[in-house]
Design a protein around this motif. Structure first.
Motif, PDB file in Angstrom:
ATOM      1  N   LYS A  60       2.815   2.621  -0.872  1.00 32.60           N
ATOM      2  CA  LYS A  60       1.587   2.318  -0.138  1.00 32.60           C
ATOM      3  C   LYS A  60       1.354   3.425   0.874  1.00 32.60           C
ATOM      4  O   LYS A  60       2.300   4.073   1.321  1.00 32.60           O
ATOM      5  N   SER A  87      -1.337  -3.045  -2.361  1.00 30.54           N
ATOM      6  CA  SER A  87      -0.992  -4.058  -1.360  1.00 30.54           C
ATOM      7  C   SER A  87      -2.077  -4.185  -0.290  1.00 30.54           C
ATOM      8  O   SER A  87      -1.841  -4.786   0.755  1.00 30.54           O
ATOM      9  N   THR A  89      -3.831  -1.974   1.747  1.00 32.15           N
ATOM     10  CA  THR A  89      -3.853  -1.258   3.024  1.00 32.15           C
ATOM     11  C   THR A  89      -5.293  -0.909   3.449  1.00 32.15           C
ATOM     12  O   THR A  89      -5.670  -1.141   4.607  1.00 32.15           O
ATOM     13  N   ASP A 105      -7.763  -4.815  -8.599  1.00 36.76           N
ATOM     14  CA  ASP A 105      -6.497  -4.362  -9.176  1.00 36.76           C
ATOM     15  C   ASP A 105      -6.296  -5.135 -10.471  1.00 36.76           C
ATOM     16  O   ASP A 105      -6.923  -6.178 -10.676  1.00 36.76           O
ATOM     17  N   ASN A 289     -10.763  -3.809 -13.460  1.00 39.61           N
ATOM     18  CA  ASN A 289     -10.289  -2.522 -13.939  1.00 39.61           C
ATOM     19  C   ASN A 289     -11.081  -1.404 -13.251  1.00 39.61           C
ATOM     20  O   ASN A 289     -12.307  -1.382 -13.311  1.00 39.61           O
ATOM     21  N   ALA A 290     -10.361  -0.486 -12.622  1.00 36.17           N
ATOM     22  CA  ALA A 290     -11.011   0.602 -11.888  1.00 36.17           C
ATOM     23  C   ALA A 290     -11.890   1.460 -12.801  1.00 36.17           C
ATOM     24  O   ALA A 290     -12.785   2.155 -12.333  1.00 36.17           O
ATOM     25  N   SER A 306      -5.540   5.057  -3.765  1.00 34.71           N
ATOM     26  CA  SER A 306      -4.489   5.914  -4.330  1.00 34.71           C
ATOM     27  C   SER A 306      -4.105   5.375  -5.703  1.00 34.71           C
ATOM     28  O   SER A 306      -3.718   4.213  -5.838  1.00 34.71           O
ATOM     29  N   TYR A 316       5.133  -0.855 -11.656  1.00 38.21           N
ATOM     30  CA  TYR A 316       4.922  -1.990 -10.734  1.00 38.21           C
ATOM     31  C   TYR A 316       5.373  -3.308 -11.338  1.00 38.21           C
ATOM     32  O   TYR A 316       6.030  -4.106 -10.696  1.00 38.21           O
ATOM     33  N   ILE A 342      -3.043   2.290 -15.389  1.00 37.17           N
ATOM     34  CA  ILE A 342      -3.284   3.730 -15.436  1.00 37.17           C
ATOM     35  C   ILE A 342      -1.924   4.406 -15.276  1.00 37.17           C
ATOM     36  O   ILE A 342      -1.141   4.035 -14.394  1.00 37.17           O
TER      37      ILE A 342
END
Ligand SMILES: C[S@@+](CC[C@H](N)C(=O)[O-])C[C@H]1O[C@@H](n2cnc3c(N)ncnc32)[C@H](O)[C@@H]1O
Length: 476
Positions: A60, A87, A89, A105, A289-290, A306, A316, A342
């Motif tokens: 993070k 998480s 941030t 996410d 999904n980004a 990020s 993860y 990704i």
């Protein structure tokens, strides 16, 4: 006649150069450049405030980083997006600074962490529920152990049960099940999720928490070979093993009692709760999904994000499944989800996109040594290209996306992630005024394993750095 890719790219770069020159006096653009060129290390500054410390999470970024861009580039009420929220941030900093945070996410635990961290709850109500959970869970363990044992045998599908039996001592399983049952009784979703997160936080720690894993941060976890109970009795293995090899000493674990750990974690998290205030705007954290964001074009004031490392260096799901199985996620479903991240490794039948020149050359260099790794990198840049296109689409003109990336190596070669991403972004239409460099604080940041062992000193140096790329979307 259709133009070839390189002449289109040249035209785009010439246009970007023109915009760069023209925009130098423009206030937003120059503010962006000034922040990108400023000190982005934040080494002496604490990240242990508000809800930032609710749950561990590898890689993070420090809260001061999104905060600096949010305060410098948006007004109160502005919309701040993190499409790979992790998480949370960025979302927490947007919230604390009176901006509207939006996060997506594909990782269920990341969503849970980010939601809890940005949801104000009533402290007295939490304290009351907390006392009830602990009291009832203890009572269940003392009075109904037999029933809990029976449920442990029937609760999960075969593969999930095998996973739980491998990674959790029976004593711990009984306490964890008693806790989960009490937590799932809470009707109000926000309160229930707060306690689910505290539960998860006692399992997913760097040293494997109450599980039998010895490390959960980023390596393939190792299982303890010799295990002692909380009161010092030998549970598994032989204590004589520890007296010989120093390696086995390292593989020894003293289990911590799960309910007691949960109590401590709840007290800590309640004290970091974000208070309600009239200047706060509710945050929206959702599964998404980004590469295909459910957002309107030209709707976002700032992106700070990020992405994962180019070499899938941090897996993860490998750690997250340790707590997610307790909330009913079958282990096979979680393993399937893992392939979609990704930076994932699966490339069979994968449809790649054409990429700009230098990026293709970087991939080519790696493919020549190892075709499979080359394809993994090609998938990464393809997915990041789609993600950057989405960022471009949803950003308002004259606004920016800040993308923080680490370096990685494949077969000892630098993947040049920041240079490739900047090139891809410029092809899409972004202008990249500057790439800031951050020196990583090795004591604080959990880095992917393997990054320490590189022999090439130039690469080694870059592994201790992180790049902050500013992507500016101009008025066209
Ligand atoms: C480096 S972490 C983000 C950390 C975050 N900046 C923080 O401070 O906690 C990258 C995140 O990208 C997420 N991710 C991977 N693939 C994704 C995708 N296709 N769409 C959205 N998120 C994705 C991962 O689940 C992970 O949470």
């Amino acid at each position: 006649m259709t133009k070839d890719l390189s002449s289109t790219l040249k035209e785009q770069l010439a246009l970007n150069y023109h915009i760069k020159e023209k925009s130098k006096e423009d206030s937003y653009y120059s503010r962006l450049t000034t922040i990108l060129s400023s000190d982005l290390n934040f080494h002496q500054q604490s990240s242990r405030y508000a809800s930032h410390n609710f749950h561990s999470f590898p890689a993070k970024f420090p809260p001061q980083l999104p905060s600096k861009f949010i305060l410098g580039l948006t007004e109160p009420g502005g919309i701040v997006l993190d499409p790979m929220v992790g998480s949370g941030t960025t979302a927490v900093e947007a919230f604390l600074n009176g901006r509207k945070g939006i996060g997506f996410d594909i990782d269920p635990l990341a969503i849970m962490i980010s939601r809890v961290k940005t949801t104000p709850l009533k402290e007295d109500r939490l304290a009351k529920i907390f006392r009830r959970i602990v009291k009832n869970a203890r009572k269940e363990v003392q009075e109904n152990q037999h029933d809990l044992e029976k449920q442990l045998n029937t609760q999960w599908d075969t593969k999930t049960k095998q996973f739980i039996d491998y990674w959790f001592a029976r004593e711990t399983q009984i306490e964890l099940l008693a806790l989960v049952q009490q937590i799932l009784k809470i009707e109000d979703e926000s309160y229930r999720t707060f306690f689910q997160l505290a539960f998860s936080a006692i399992i997913i720690t760097k040293s494997g928490g109450v599980s039998l894993a010895l490390d959960l941060a980023h390596t393939r976890p190792h299982k303890a070979k010799v295990v002692f109970s909380p009161n010092g009795e030998l549970l598994y293995g032989s204590k004589f093993l520890t007296s010989g090899s120093p390696r086995l000493k390292v593989l020894t674990k003293k289990l911590r009692p799960a309910i007691e750990e949960f109590e401590k974690r709840c007290i800590q998290n309640i004290s970091g709760l974000v208070n309600n205030s009239s200047r706060f705007i509710p945050t929206e954290i959702n599964f998404g999904n980004a590469q295909k964001l459910p957002l309107e074009e030209n709707s976002i004031d700032l992106i700070v994000t990020s992405p994962p490392y180019a070499s899938n260096a941090i897996d993860y799901m490998r750690a997250h499944k340790f707590s997610l199985v307790w909330f009913g996620f079958p282990i096979e479903e979680l393993s399937e989800q893992r392939r979609k991240y990704i930076g994932g490794e699966a490339t069979t039948n994968y449809v790649f996109e054409s990429l700009p020149e230098s990026t293709s050359q970087t991939i080519q260099r790696i493919s020549e040594i190892d075709e499979k790794r080359g394809n993994v990198l090609k998938r990464y840049f393809t997915e990041m290209s789609r993600t950057l296109k989405e960022m471009y689409r949803v950003l308002k003109p004259d606004k920016a996306a800040i993308v923080v990336v680490g370096s990685s190596t494949m077969r000892g070669m630098d993947t040049a992630t920041h240079q490739c991403l900047a090139e891809i972004g410029e092809q899409i239409g972004f202008v990249v005024p500057h790439i800031g460099i951050r020196k990583l604080d090795r004591n604080k940041r959990m880095l992917p394993s393997g990054l320490k062992t590189d022999l090439n000193s130039q690469i080694q140096k870059r592994m201790h750095e992180e790049y902050v790329i500013g992507f500016y979307k101009p008025h066209h």
